[in-house]
Design a protein around this motif. Structure first.
Motif, PDB file in Angstrom:
ATOM      1  N   ASN A   5      38.668  64.195  19.094  1.00  0.00           N
ATOM      2  CA  ASN A   5      38.939  65.203  18.067  1.00  0.00           C
ATOM      3  C   ASN A   5      37.676  66.035  17.831  1.00  0.00           C
ATOM      4  N   GLU A   6      37.814  67.041  16.972  1.00  0.00           N
ATOM      5  CA  GLU A   6      36.715  67.966  16.658  1.00  0.00           C
ATOM      6  C   GLU A   6      35.429  67.218  16.288  1.00  0.00           C
ATOM      7  N   PHE A   7      35.580  66.148  15.505  1.00  0.00           N
ATOM      8  CA  PHE A   7      34.389  65.449  15.031  1.00  0.00           C
ATOM      9  C   PHE A   7      33.783  64.531  16.089  1.00  0.00           C
ATOM     10  N   ASP A   8      34.612  64.015  17.002  1.00  0.00           N
ATOM     11  CA  ASP A   8      34.064  63.241  18.130  1.00  0.00           C
ATOM     12  C   ASP A   8      33.117  64.132  18.929  1.00  0.00           C
ATOM     13  N   ILE A   9      33.543  65.384  19.117  1.00  0.00           N
ATOM     14  CA  ILE A   9      32.764  66.326  19.926  1.00  0.00           C
ATOM     15  C   ILE A   9      31.469  66.720  19.209  1.00  0.00           C
ATOM     16  N   LYS A  10      31.553  66.866  17.886  1.00  0.00           N
ATOM     17  CA  LYS A  10      30.380  67.328  17.129  1.00  0.00           C
ATOM     18  C   LYS A  10      29.393  66.214  16.769  1.00  0.00           C
ATOM     19  N   ALA A  11      29.813  64.971  16.939  1.00  0.00           N
ATOM     20  CA  ALA A  11      29.049  63.844  16.378  1.00  0.00           C
ATOM     21  C   ALA A  11      27.569  63.800  16.788  1.00  0.00           C
ATOM     22  N   THR A  12      27.306  63.929  18.108  1.00  0.00           N
ATOM     23  CA  THR A  12      25.913  63.734  18.543  1.00  0.00           C
ATOM     24  C   THR A  12      25.001  64.894  18.117  1.00  0.00           C
ATOM     25  N   GLU A  13      25.594  66.056  17.791  1.00  0.00           N
ATOM     26  CA  GLU A  13      24.796  67.226  17.380  1.00  0.00           C
ATOM     27  C   GLU A  13      24.751  67.390  15.860  1.00  0.00           C
ATOM     28  N   TRP A  14      25.536  66.581  15.140  1.00  0.00           N
ATOM     29  CA  TRP A  14      25.734  66.799  13.706  1.00  0.00           C
ATOM     30  C   TRP A  14      24.421  66.878  12.920  1.00  0.00           C
ATOM     31  N   ASP A  15      23.529  65.952  13.209  1.00  0.00           N
ATOM     32  CA  ASP A  15      22.280  65.878  12.428  1.00  0.00           C
ATOM     33  C   ASP A  15      21.277  66.964  12.807  1.00  0.00           C
ATOM     34  N   ASN A  16      21.555  67.743  13.852  1.00  0.00           N
ATOM     35  CA  ASN A  16      20.649  68.845  14.199  1.00  0.00           C
ATOM     36  C   ASN A  16      20.767  70.004  13.220  1.00  0.00           C
ATOM     37  N   SER A  17      21.830  70.031  12.445  1.00  0.00           N
ATOM     38  CA  SER A  17      22.023  71.131  11.496  1.00  0.00           C
ATOM     39  C   SER A  17      21.181  70.916  10.237  1.00  0.00           C
ATOM     40  N   VAL A  18      20.309  71.883   9.983  1.00  0.00           N
ATOM     41  CA  VAL A  18      19.465  71.821   8.781  1.00  0.00           C
ATOM     42  C   VAL A  18      20.360  71.807   7.542  1.00  0.00           C
ATOM     43  N   MET A  19      21.440  72.611   7.595  1.00  0.00           N
ATOM     44  CA  MET A  19      22.350  72.686   6.440  1.00  0.00           C
ATOM     45  C   MET A  19      23.003  71.327   6.168  1.00  0.00           C
ATOM     46  N   HIS A  20      23.468  70.656   7.204  1.00  0.00           N
ATOM     47  CA  HIS A  20      24.094  69.340   7.003  1.00  0.00           C
ATOM     48  C   HIS A  20      23.100  68.380   6.339  1.00  0.00           C
ATOM     49  N   ARG A  21      21.864  68.419   6.828  1.00  0.00           N
ATOM     50  CA  ARG A  21      20.856  67.477   6.298  1.00  0.00           C
ATOM     51  C   ARG A  21      20.491  67.832   4.855  1.00  0.00           C
ATOM     52  N   GLU A  22      20.314  69.121   4.612  1.00  0.00           N
ATOM     53  CA  GLU A  22      19.924  69.571   3.268  1.00  0.00           C
ATOM     54  C   GLU A  22      21.039  69.296   2.255  1.00  0.00           C
ATOM     55  N   ARG A  23      22.289  69.579   2.665  1.00  0.00           N
ATOM     56  CA  ARG A  23      23.448  69.380   1.788  1.00  0.00           C
ATOM     57  C   ARG A  23      23.540  67.910   1.343  1.00  0.00           C
ATOM     58  N   ALA A  24      23.367  67.017   2.304  1.00  0.00           N
ATOM     59  CA  ALA A  24      23.454  65.579   1.982  1.00  0.00           C
ATOM     60  C   ALA A  24      22.333  65.152   1.035  1.00  0.00           C
ATOM     61  N   LYS A  25      21.154  65.722   1.249  1.00  0.00           N
ATOM     62  CA  LYS A  25      20.006  65.370   0.422  1.00  0.00           C
ATOM     63  C   LYS A  25      20.224  65.833  -1.028  1.00  0.00           C
ATOM     64  N   VAL A  26      20.707  67.056  -1.169  1.00  0.00           N
ATOM     65  CA  VAL A  26      20.945  67.619  -2.500  1.00  0.00           C
ATOM     66  C   VAL A  26      22.040  66.822  -3.221  1.00  0.00           C
ATOM     67  N   VAL A  27      23.120  66.505  -2.504  1.00  0.00           N
ATOM     68  CA  VAL A  27      24.226  65.771  -3.137  1.00  0.00           C
ATOM     69  C   VAL A  27      23.767  64.353  -3.500  1.00  0.00           C
ATOM     70  N   ALA A  28      22.960  63.735  -2.654  1.00  0.00           N
ATOM     71  CA  ALA A  28      22.430  62.397  -2.971  1.00  0.00           C
ATOM     72  C   ALA A  28      21.623  62.462  -4.268  1.00  0.00           C
ATOM     73  N   HIS A  29      20.786  63.476  -4.375  1.00  0.00           N
ATOM     74  CA  HIS A  29      19.954  63.661  -5.560  1.00  0.00           C
ATOM     75  C   HIS A  29      20.832  63.815  -6.814  1.00  0.00           C
ATOM     76  N   GLU A  30      21.915  64.589  -6.681  1.00  0.00           N
ATOM     77  CA  GLU A  30      22.821  64.814  -7.820  1.00  0.00           C
ATOM     78  C   GLU A  30      23.554  63.522  -8.199  1.00  0.00           C
ATOM     79  N   ILE A  31      23.980  62.750  -7.199  1.00  0.00           N
ATOM     80  CA  ILE A  31      24.662  61.478  -7.500  1.00  0.00           C
ATOM     81  C   ILE A  31      23.692  60.564  -8.242  1.00  0.00           C
TER      82      ILE A  31
END
Ligand SMILES: C[S@@+](CC[C@H](N)C(=O)[O-])C[C@H]1O[C@@H](n2cnc3c(N)ncnc32)[C@H](O)[C@@H]1O
Length: 208
Positions: A5-31
């Motif tokens: 599926n779409e996410f199987d294909i994107k999995a190995t590149e997922w963490d290369n996105s600065v936005m993905h990493r930043e988004r998770a960091k900000v949401v973690a901080h808010e939680i």
């Protein structure tokens, strides 16, 4: 070979996105700023992807189970867990729309950018409710209602959420103390080549 599926294909590149990493960091901080996280908490991340959010929260929690319906994502998760030497994290390939997970109960369930991919929201929220201990916390980070341009044509999931409706749904599934606010703005070039911004909210609630 199994269908990817779409996410199987994107999995190995997922963490290369600065936005993905930043988004998770900000949401973690808010939680962290909203919920009293402790080392006694057993947490579940649903639709964990590569676990970006959980890796930001792991030092504040007791145990974390990360589940996702994508084999590719779960493979990346297992590799990241191994490489980090974490002994309080585990991953499993599970889709709560199709199957139940009754192996353990949790004090906290959280999701980031997952619910808009879930067709049967009622079923998944019901399962979250059953998986949580009374007094446990739920934290959902997702898109506000949008015009469909976030994913573009052909996407069959939700075009974001009306927070009032989502809150009412949580109430129906046994949650109380429901609260939300905006936490992150995604700046993205959409499929029709327009630059657009999409607001992400964080909704928290307590299992009665
Ligand atoms: C947009 S990604 C977000 C990944 C991660 N939470 C993050 O913020 O980086 C959505 C994730 O949800 C997973 N997913 C989609 N539908 C799912 C379902 N029904 N059950 C479990 N996981 C699902 C996908 O495989 C993917 O990893």
């Amino acid at each position: 070979m199994q269908h990817m599926n779409e996410f199987d294909i994107k999995a190995t590149e997922w963490d290369n996105s600065v936005m993905h990493r930043e988004r998770a960091k900000v949401v973690a901080h808010e939680i962290l700023s909203r919920l009293p996280l402790t080392k006694n908490i057993k947490a579940l991340e649903y639709g964990a992807g590569t676990g970006l959010l959980s890796f930001n929260l792991r030092e504040y929690l007791g145990e974390i189970t990360m589940i996702d319906s994508s084999r590719g994502m779960v493979n990346v998760l297992n590799e990241k867990i191994r490489n980090s030497g974490s002994d309080n994290m585990k991953a499993a390939m599970i889709n709560l729309e199709k199957e139940d997970y009754t192996a353990e109960k949790f004090n906290l369930v959280y999701t980031l950018m997952v619910l808009h991919h879930v067709s049967d929201l009622d079923r998944v929220l019901d399962r979250f409710s059953n998986m949580l201990m009374p007094g446990g916390y739920l934290a959902l980070a997702d898109l506000h209602s949008e015009d469909g341009s976030f994913h573009g044509e052909g996407f069959s999931g939700h075009k974001g959420f009306d927070t009032g409706r989502l809150a009412a749904l949580l109430k129906k599934h046994g949650f109380t103390d429901i609260d939300h606010s905006d936490v992150y703005l995604i700046d993205k070039i959409t499929a029709d080549n327009n630059r657009k911004q999409f607001q992400v909210f964080l909704m928290t609630a307590v299992r009665k």
